[in-house]
Design a protein around this motif. Structure first.
Motif, PDB file in Angstrom:
ATOM      1  N   UNK A   1       0.865  -1.212   0.000  1.00 30.78           N
ATOM      2  CA  UNK A   1       0.000   0.000   0.000  1.00 30.78           C
ATOM      3  C   UNK A   1       0.883   1.238   0.000  1.00 30.78           C
ATOM      4  N   UNK A   2       0.596   2.120  -0.905  1.00 29.04           N
ATOM      5  CA  UNK A   2       1.458   3.308  -0.926  1.00 29.04           C
ATOM      6  C   UNK A   2       1.036   4.298   0.149  1.00 29.04           C
ATOM      7  N   UNK A   3       1.985   5.086   0.522  1.00 31.93           N
ATOM      8  CA  UNK A   3       1.753   6.095   1.541  1.00 31.93           C
ATOM      9  C   UNK A   3       0.948   7.255   1.039  1.00 31.93           C
ATOM     10  N   UNK A   4       0.331   7.932   1.993  1.00 31.66           N
ATOM     11  CA  UNK A   4      -0.383   9.164   1.683  1.00 31.66           C
ATOM     12  C   UNK A   4       0.534  10.133   0.963  1.00 31.66           C
ATOM     13  N   UNK A   5       0.001  10.753  -0.036  1.00 36.74           N
ATOM     14  CA  UNK A   5       0.792  11.589  -0.926  1.00 36.74           C
ATOM     15  C   UNK A   5      -0.182  12.567  -1.561  1.00 36.74           C
ATOM     16  N   UNK A   6       0.289  13.689  -1.992  1.00 35.34           N
ATOM     17  CA  UNK A   6      -0.608  14.663  -2.635  1.00 35.34           C
ATOM     18  C   UNK A   6      -0.931  14.309  -4.077  1.00 35.34           C
ATOM     19  N   UNK A   7      -0.240  13.293  -4.576  1.00 35.79           N
ATOM     20  CA  UNK A   7      -0.445  12.931  -5.977  1.00 35.79           C
ATOM     21  C   UNK A   7      -1.182  11.610  -6.112  1.00 35.79           C
ATOM     22  N   UNK A   8      -2.173  11.607  -6.980  1.00 35.89           N
ATOM     23  CA  UNK A   8      -2.917  10.383  -7.254  1.00 35.89           C
ATOM     24  C   UNK A   8      -2.359   9.740  -8.523  1.00 35.89           C
ATOM     25  N   UNK A   9      -1.997   8.494  -8.377  1.00 34.95           N
ATOM     26  CA  UNK A   9      -1.516   7.729  -9.523  1.00 34.95           C
ATOM     27  C   UNK A   9      -2.723   6.992 -10.113  1.00 34.95           C
TER      28      UNK A   9
END
Length: 255
Positions: A1-9
């Motif tokens: 699971x990827x970490x919270x980030x401002x960018x949506x992949x």
DNA sequence: AGCACA
């Protein structure tokens, strides 16, 4: 699971849609969840069907992922995740100029590493190893050729060659990291004292080796790869000549 | 499936 980030992949996007249409569509779709700094989508083989939507905050990205997950866009359900790494635009927004520059340097170094890895991988599949002479061979600045060849070319003169065609040599820039750096384009004033002064300050420095009779090149050895990587990142393109001349080319030693 | 930012 990827970490919270401002960018949506975003992935599983319809690949036949033109990039400007795709980004405009994503923009309208996602702008309801927050401010979008930029959208990155490319059409090359590796990147198609994917897009990066950069929001101004992780909260906006989180809302977008929750709400838009699985949304049918151009008849295909979108798959959304946080991006693995921070976008340049995010770092630029949140950090100092210096940090932003450092971020880009690191990112570019990492990108180069991956390209090197891929180049090495595709070399492996052409089982004939590249002829590794004593010379480092000043490689062209082009990317390594993709191997699209399906049929072996016939040997000239009607001779049936049993050998596979020689594998193209990986250009310097894409050589995989190792503990020895190869310096090129050194100006004459770059004495061993000067080189020791510059390269000696990186972790695990062992020695600088000039090559008798060969002007402009040198090798710098470190105890380990990490030292060489950090030295390379920080000295790449450095100017050692008078007023900005003598741009040094730093690559890993061909092994 | 695929994680980019000339």
């Amino acid at each position: 699971m990827s970490e919270r980030n401002s960018t949506v992949y975003c992935r599983n996007l319809e690949e036949s849609v033109k990039i400007p249409v795709l980004t405009a569509t994503l923009e309208t779709l996602f702008s309801q969840y927050g401010t979008i700094l930029e959208i990155i989508a490319k059409k090359n083989l590796r990147a198609r069907g994917q897009a990066f939507v950069v929001f101004d905050s992780p909260e906006a990205a989180e809302r977008a992922i929750k709400e838009v997950q699985g949304f049918n866009l151009f008849e295909k359900p979108m798959v959304l995740q946080y991006a693995k790494t921070k976008s340049d635009a995010t770092v630029q927004l949140e950090s100092s100029d210096a940090e932003f520059e450092a971020h880009k340097r690191r990112r570019l170094a990492e990108k180069e590493r991956k390209q090197a890895h891929r180049a090495a991988e595709s070399q492996k599949h052409l089982k004939r190893p590249a002829a590794s002479g004593p010379s480092q061979g000043l490689g062209p600045d082009s990317r390594p050729a993709k191997k699209t060849q399906t049929s072996a070319p016939s040997a000239p003169g009607g001779l049936k060659s049993t050998a596979a065609p020689a594998a193209p040599q990986i250009p310097d820039e894409y050589l995989p990291p190792n503990k020895i750096l190869f310096l090129q384009n050194l100006p004459d004033n770059a004495t061993s004292d000067i080189l020791n002064g510059i390269f000696g300050s990186f972790e695990g420095f062992k020695e600088v080796r000039l090559v008798p009779g060969r002007k402009g090149i040198a090798f710098v050895e470190y105890e380990n790869e990490a030292g060489a990587i950090s030295a390379k990142e920080n000295t790449q393109g450095m100017s050692l000549g008078p007023d900005g001349s003598g741009i040094v080319k730093v690559t890993y030693q061909r092994q």
